[in-house]
Scaffold this motif. Structure first.
Motif, PDB file in Angstrom:
ATOM      1  N   GLY A  83       0.833  -1.196   0.000  1.00  0.00           N
ATOM      2  CA  GLY A  83       0.000   0.000   0.000  1.00  0.00           C
ATOM      3  C   GLY A  83       0.867   1.245   0.000  1.00  0.00           C
ATOM      4  N   VAL A  84       0.367   2.320  -0.614  1.00  0.00           N
ATOM      5  CA  VAL A  84       1.135   3.569  -0.702  1.00  0.00           C
ATOM      6  C   VAL A  84       0.212   4.759  -0.457  1.00  0.00           C
ATOM      7  N   SER A  85       0.661   5.671   0.391  1.00  0.00           N
ATOM      8  CA  SER A  85      -0.015   6.964   0.552  1.00  0.00           C
ATOM      9  C   SER A  85       1.034   7.999   0.930  1.00  0.00           C
ATOM     10  N   ALA A  86       0.622   9.245   0.927  1.00  0.00           N
ATOM     11  CA  ALA A  86       1.545  10.342   1.234  1.00  0.00           C
ATOM     12  C   ALA A  86       1.695  10.565   2.735  1.00  0.00           C
ATOM     13  N   ASP A  87       1.334   9.581   3.532  1.00  0.00           N
ATOM     14  CA  ASP A  87       1.456   9.690   4.982  1.00  0.00           C
ATOM     15  C   ASP A  87       2.906   9.518   5.437  1.00  0.00           C
ATOM     16  N   THR A  88       3.136   9.802   6.708  1.00  0.00           N
ATOM     17  CA  THR A  88       4.457   9.622   7.315  1.00  0.00           C
ATOM     18  C   THR A  88       4.674   8.162   7.699  1.00  0.00           C
ATOM     19  N   VAL A  89       5.912   7.823   7.980  1.00  0.00           N
ATOM     20  CA  VAL A  89       6.241   6.477   8.459  1.00  0.00           C
ATOM     21  C   VAL A  89       5.436   6.181   9.728  1.00  0.00           C
ATOM     22  N   GLU A  90       5.366   7.145  10.618  1.00  0.00           N
ATOM     23  CA  GLU A  90       4.648   6.955  11.897  1.00  0.00           C
ATOM     24  C   GLU A  90       3.156   6.703  11.674  1.00  0.00           C
ATOM     25  N   ALA A  91       2.554   7.456  10.761  1.00  0.00           N
ATOM     26  CA  ALA A  91       1.123   7.275  10.474  1.00  0.00           C
ATOM     27  C   ALA A  91       0.874   5.907   9.839  1.00  0.00           C
ATOM     28  N   GLN A  92       1.771   5.483   8.937  1.00  0.00           N
ATOM     29  CA  GLN A  92       1.629   4.170   8.300  1.00  0.00           C
ATOM     30  C   GLN A  92       1.792   3.051   9.328  1.00  0.00           C
ATOM     31  N   LYS A  93       2.742   3.227  10.234  1.00  0.00           N
ATOM     32  CA  LYS A  93       2.970   2.215  11.269  1.00  0.00           C
ATOM     33  C   LYS A  93       1.736   2.082  12.171  1.00  0.00           C
ATOM     34  N   ALA A  94       1.192   3.190  12.602  1.00  0.00           N
ATOM     35  CA  ALA A  94       0.002   3.174  13.465  1.00  0.00           C
ATOM     36  C   ALA A  94      -1.184   2.531  12.729  1.00  0.00           C
ATOM     37  N   PHE A  95      -1.340   2.863  11.451  1.00  0.00           N
ATOM     38  CA  PHE A  95      -2.428   2.319  10.633  1.00  0.00           C
ATOM     39  C   PHE A  95      -2.286   0.809  10.489  1.00  0.00           C
ATOM     40  N   ALA A  96      -1.077   0.356  10.151  1.00  0.00           N
ATOM     41  CA  ALA A  96      -0.822  -1.079   9.977  1.00  0.00           C
ATOM     42  C   ALA A  96      -1.045  -1.850  11.274  1.00  0.00           C
ATOM     43  N   GLU A  97      -0.602  -1.284  12.386  1.00  0.00           N
ATOM     44  CA  GLU A  97      -0.756  -1.967  13.679  1.00  0.00           C
ATOM     45  C   GLU A  97      -2.215  -1.990  14.136  1.00  0.00           C
ATOM     46  N   LYS A  98      -2.902  -0.874  13.978  1.00  0.00           N
ATOM     47  CA  LYS A  98      -4.300  -0.783  14.419  1.00  0.00           C
ATOM     48  C   LYS A  98      -5.184  -1.817  13.728  1.00  0.00           C
ATOM     49  N   TYR A  99      -4.941  -2.051  12.440  1.00  0.00           N
ATOM     50  CA  TYR A  99      -5.787  -2.967  11.666  1.00  0.00           C
ATOM     51  C   TYR A  99      -5.079  -4.274  11.313  1.00  0.00           C
ATOM     52  N   THR A 100      -3.950  -4.536  11.924  1.00  0.00           N
ATOM     53  CA  THR A 100      -3.149  -5.753  11.711  1.00  0.00           C
ATOM     54  C   THR A 100      -2.975  -6.093  10.230  1.00  0.00           C
ATOM     55  N   PHE A 101      -2.514  -5.114   9.461  1.00  0.00           N
ATOM     56  CA  PHE A 101      -2.249  -5.352   8.047  1.00  0.00           C
ATOM     57  C   PHE A 101      -0.992  -6.201   7.919  1.00  0.00           C
ATOM     58  N   PRO A 102      -1.072  -7.318   7.180  1.00  0.00           N
ATOM     59  CA  PRO A 102       0.083  -8.203   7.021  1.00  0.00           C
ATOM     60  C   PRO A 102       0.972  -7.830   5.838  1.00  0.00           C
ATOM     61  N   PHE A 103       0.856  -6.613   5.357  1.00  0.00           N
ATOM     62  CA  PHE A 103       1.620  -6.175   4.196  1.00  0.00           C
ATOM     63  C   PHE A 103       2.264  -4.821   4.466  1.00  0.00           C
ATOM     64  N   GLN A 104       3.197  -4.462   3.600  1.00  0.00           N
ATOM     65  CA  GLN A 104       3.927  -3.203   3.752  1.00  0.00           C
ATOM     66  C   GLN A 104       3.078  -2.019   3.313  1.00  0.00           C
ATOM     67  N   LEU A 105       3.246  -0.930   4.044  1.00  0.00           N
ATOM     68  CA  LEU A 105       2.642   0.344   3.677  1.00  0.00           C
ATOM     69  C   LEU A 105       3.787   1.325   3.457  1.00  0.00           C
ATOM     70  N   ILE A 106       3.828   1.905   2.281  1.00  0.00           N
ATOM     71  CA  ILE A 106       4.896   2.839   1.930  1.00  0.00           C
ATOM     72  C   ILE A 106       4.485   4.257   2.330  1.00  0.00           C
ATOM     73  N   ALA A 107       5.378   4.907   3.065  1.00  0.00           N
ATOM     74  CA  ALA A 107       5.186   6.304   3.474  1.00  0.00           C
ATOM     75  C   ALA A 107       5.810   7.178   2.386  1.00  0.00           C
TER      76      ALA A 107
END
Length: 175
Positions: A95-119
């Motif tokens: 996944g990719v969005s213009a968010d920060t590393v911290e925002a992507q990390k919080a998003f991935a952890e909150k919803y237990t995404f098993p894939f990478q999110l690019i900041a």
């Protein structure tokens, strides 16, 4: 005369429906080279897209406007819930969005995404894939399926709840 008016009316309705529905996902023919760009994931790790293409049968790169917003959460959760089935077909999700590393990390952890999110705060990945930007600079919701380093499917108006289902259909068509 009645047939002509009816035919024109039908064509007008069809055209109006396609405008309302927006652009459709399409098989890309001919496929074109996927961007060999780098980005940083939610853990701070540099991700080389060329390596992803080389190491996986398929890579689904999906773009979303903003982490932890309703539509983006539905899209991510659709892919989370469909991840096992997609993985069986050889698909790696990014996944990719213009968010920060911290925002992507919080998003991935909150919803237990098993894939990478690019900041992609600087928009380099968004620009490399030629993803449309909203007036506020956020990426539009789009998805790309890459096979053997080539984009084989593009969804210019990616779904939220049906993203995994749409990706599975694309994988079947791309085999």
């Amino acid at each position: 005369m009645k047939k002509s008016i009816a035919a024109v009316f039908s064509l007008t309705l069809l055209a109006a429906a396609s405008v309302i529905a927006g652009p459709k996902a399409v098989k890309v023919d001919p496929p074109y080279a996927a961007p060999a760009i780098e980005g940083t994931d939610q853990t701070g790790k540099v991700v080389k897209f060329a390596d992803l293409y080389k190491d996986n049968k398929f890579v689904l790169v999906y773009f979303y406007p903003k982490a932890d917003t309703p539509g983006c959460t539905k899209q991510g959760c659709s892919l989370r819930d469909g991840n096992a089935e997609l993985a069986k077909k050889g698909v790696k999700i990014v996944g990719v969005s213009a968010d920060t590393v911290e925002a992507q990390k919080a998003f991935a952890e909150k919803y237990t995404f098993p894939f990478q999110l690019i900041a992609d705060k600087d928009g380099k990945v968004i620009d490399a894939f030629k993803v449309a930007k909203r007036p506020n600079g956020m990426a539009s919701r789009e998805a790309f399926l890459v096979k053997d380093g080539k984009v084989v499917w593009h969804d210019p108006a990616a779904a939220t709840e049906k993203q995994a289902e749409d990706a599975l259909k694309a994988v079947e068509e791309a085999k």
